[in-house]
Enzyme design. Structure first.
Site, PDB file in Angstrom:
ATOM      1  N   CYS A 120       0.761  -1.185   0.106  1.00 12.69           N
ATOM      2  CA  CYS A 120       0.000  -0.107   0.261  1.00 12.69           C
ATOM      3  C   CYS A 120       1.066   0.840   0.293  1.00 12.69           C
ATOM      4  O   CYS A 120      -0.157   1.962  -0.606  1.00 12.69           O
ATOM      5  CB  CYS A 120      -1.151   0.097   1.153  1.00 12.69           C
ATOM      6  N   THR A 121       2.273   1.194   0.465  1.00 14.21           N
ATOM      7  CA  THR A 121       2.966   2.254  -0.061  1.00 14.21           C
ATOM      8  C   THR A 121       3.907   1.849  -0.243  1.00 14.21           C
ATOM      9  O   THR A 121       4.862   0.240   0.081  1.00 14.21           O
ATOM     10  CB  THR A 121       3.132   2.888   1.045  1.00 14.21           C
TER      11      THR A 121
END
Lengths: 462, 462
Positions: A318-319
């Site tokens: 997600c990052t």
């Protein structure tokens, strides 16, 4: 630069852009206001709600707009749990839901609730009967995605809904809304506009009439009291326009993308040694394919593919800093390293997919090289052949193609490099006549030539 | 149609529109992704964060972007309360905060916390010493707006901050950010981009380094774990561009709008009987003025002003159905009925304000007419004079203006209706020479004429 990360976010659909520009002019005011500008914004908002409701199979008064798919999931899960407290405080979800669901479940259990995850098979698919069997007498909400965001596997939503009786079912349709019809049986439905070519900033939360729902947030008059804050009318108008457009194009485009994805699924194991293509082979999203390359660091692989001009994603990071093993791949029991997710946006070019397949083996080999491993050689050219016919006039390119194509296995691909304009007409025509598929063209520079065009042919199966 | 409801939402600033279009092309991808498109979005996001931080007087790593000002308030209040539980569970706020604060306080007390509201004076202003005296040993958070959204009164933020020691102070700067410098002393700061000409969908939450904060929402990797969901980069880029532009223009524009607001404040009681202008006479926002008309229904008044071509708002109604008495006006102890809030967007035309003042008395009188009340007559023409010089050639319009202007009180206004082109030059020049203010032009049809232009003159004070 070919963009193969549509599952993260799709490029803005041209229709969405047009609608956004118009609504910035006509729908910028506060739809809660009584004056003309406010009423105009309200009318645009109402019309957008009708459109979204119609496409998703809901009533307009069941739909509210959130700021994101994640917010829709958080509100949907917590609001349905609060509304169904009389049933109990147990939340049941699949093990491969989006992190938005898993994090909301964590919060729910930290606050005193209970949650269980239903396992999936090696293809990432829930068994409906197994899901229903995991219900407890105090289960207040069940959550099941329409399709998995990492491996593309479709879940048995309607079957599960039929087996779980009156327990409310939240369906997270983020990866399929717009591309596929919404499966029946939901009590709460969530989706995200930027996944279907709408702008950022718009999620959808639908709660079926009669389903109990108590907002987990402070009170607010907006969006039926379910989503606080100023309503983003221009973005919602654009999201609705895009949803309608994408749905109208979906059948044709899905068929086209499904072929490209099938090509990737079939070819990758022939091109790259020690690779595993994951996700259900048939029950899957039309545009998404995932594979994992042994001995390769996912982040390095992404970086090298990026340098080679391809935007893809890995696992469920997600990052950029979260490249921990994906909980989806782990739940499936498949390889998590060297993971690549290719998700094609509408309009993805066949020639770009071909180039990706050309580039990938070399990229993986270069990363593995320094490890000094004794790997089997990549599949021979039987599956991919580059024919350099630069400088040769018609009909020589076609002759050479006909002479060499027996070297390639069915489903394999030939790139004919040519600077003869006649090739642009002749090669597609020849493909038609001989039962092969013409897959488009791309500059021959992609194959190291200094001029000309590469015409891509996929060998037929007969 | 003149739009005087900037406190609800400001029209999109041209710079914001430009930036939005550019960022839709360049910053549409997921800023959490490693590929080129993702990194490009990330760079735009970082730059926007730097800009917003600089203008608001914060560090970039103190700022996160929310979906709205309301979300920023909810997260800011609940996150700071959760982060400061060791201090206790008491929340202190002024009685005239935005409903977002009051509703969050309600939720906090419903969940077992405590909250108190500090009263305000008749101008809607908190007394800093009184605020500080209301602190309890277990106060975990104090909340004070920079300026009131309904009556424009500035609050003594810096003085209050100085008196409350180390108790964290959340400042809701939604109504002033962009127009005025942010007052010092905040621990948490909230704002809303669409109030300063940015697009909908962007709020700002700033938490000073060292201030304890625990997110009230499920975990998420985005925005430092404080705001879950896909980040709306294009809108954030547009919000930042607009904030910078609005701040750069603010000193000049504030001075101009302040004069128009002063004109309204001075003239309304002269034009409309039984009216009360509310809010602090000096310590106030430059662009916002509120008054209440006795015996008049606020919703009807809005409707009639809308028909007359003016978009204003009433009280703190958050939806068209919520015209319950405003909690702000109630806390001030002033009249709540027949309430009108005029909030001027940047660039509001003086001529439109003049026309509003022309139209208002008749609109109010028409609503009151059927009541058969014996009200004092509106002020005589001493404050407003319409000179019909249609058909007369230069220098007759100027001669008539000079002859009649003594009838008007200083600060009063003359509308000279003329169809002589020379008037367009001569009237402003004459105003300059004689110490009056030329306030622009508007079609003479606004005054019932069938042709020509109305030139607006505000009589000087000497």
């Amino acid at each position: 630069m070919p963009y193969f990360d549509a599952a993260s976010t799709a490029p803005l659909h041209p229709v969405a852009r047009q609608a956004l520009l118009a609504a910035l002019d006509e729908g910028w005011a506060d739809p809660a206001r009584l004056h003309r500008s406010g009423r105009q914004a309200r009318m645009l908002l109402d019309a957008a709600r009708e459109t979204v409701a119609e496409v998703l199979g809901a009533r307009a008064d069941e739909i509210v707009f959130t700021a994101s798919g994640t917010q829709a999931v958080q509100l949907g899960v917590l609001g349905a749990l609060r509304g169904n407290r009389r049933r109990g405080a147990h939340l049941l979800h699949s093990a491969v839901e989006h992190s938005a669901v898993l994090h909301t479940a964590e919060r729910w259990t930290a606050d005193g609730g209970a949650a269980d995850a239903v396992p999936v098979d090696r293809h990432g698919r829930v068994d409906a009967a197994e899901f229903a069997a995991a219900l407890r007498p105090d289960t207040a909400l069940a959550v099941l995605q329409s399709a998995n965001h990492e491996v593309g596997t479709l879940q048995p939503v309607a079957e599960t809904a039929a087996l779980i009786g009156d327990v409310p079912l939240l369906v997270d349709a983020a990866q399929s809304a717009g591309r596929l019809p919404v499966p029946g049986g939901w009590s709460v439905l969530t989706a995200s506009a930027h996944k279907w070519g709408g702008p950022a900033g718009v999620g959808v939360l639908a709660v079926r009439k009669g389903v109990r729902y108590v907002s987990p947030l402070p009170a607010d008059d907006r969006e039926s009291g379910r989503v606080p804050g100023f309503v983003n009318v221009p973005a919602i108008v654009a999201a609705a326009a895009s949803l309608r457009a994408v749905r109208a194009e979906a059948e044709t485009e899905n068929a086209r993308l499904r072929e490209l994805v099938e090509l990737i699924r079939r070819r990758i194991p022939q091109l790259v040694p020690e690779v595993e293509v994951v996700g259900h082979p048939e029950l899957r999203l039309p545009h998404l394919v995932t594979f994992s390359c042994l001995y390769v660091d996912g982040e390095v692989l992404l970086g090298e593919l990026d340098k080679a001009g391809f935007a893809v994603n890995s696992g469920s990071s997600c990052t950029s800093s979260t490249l921990t093993p994906s909980h989806v791949l782990a739940a499936m029991g498949v390889l998590t390293e060297g993971n690549v997710r290719v998700s094609l946006p509408p309009g993805a070019a066949a020639a770009d997919v071909e180039r990706f397949l050309d580039v990938l083996p070399g990229v993986v080999a270069a990363i593995r090289g320094p490890l000094g491993l004794d790997l089997p050689a990549p599949a021979p050219t039987a599956d991919a052949l580059v024919l350099d016919t630069l400088g040769k006039r018609c009909p020589l390119p076609i002759i050479e193609l006909a002479r060499r194509i027996p070297e390639v296995a069915p489903g394999g691909r030939v790139a004919v490099l040519s600077d003869d304009e006649a090739a642009r007409h002749d090669i597609p025509a020849w493909c038609d006549m001989c039962g092969h598929t013409y897959a488009g063209e791309t500059p021959a520079t992609a194959y190291g030539a200094d001029r000309g065009t590469a015409y891509l042919v996929v060998k037929g199966h007969h």
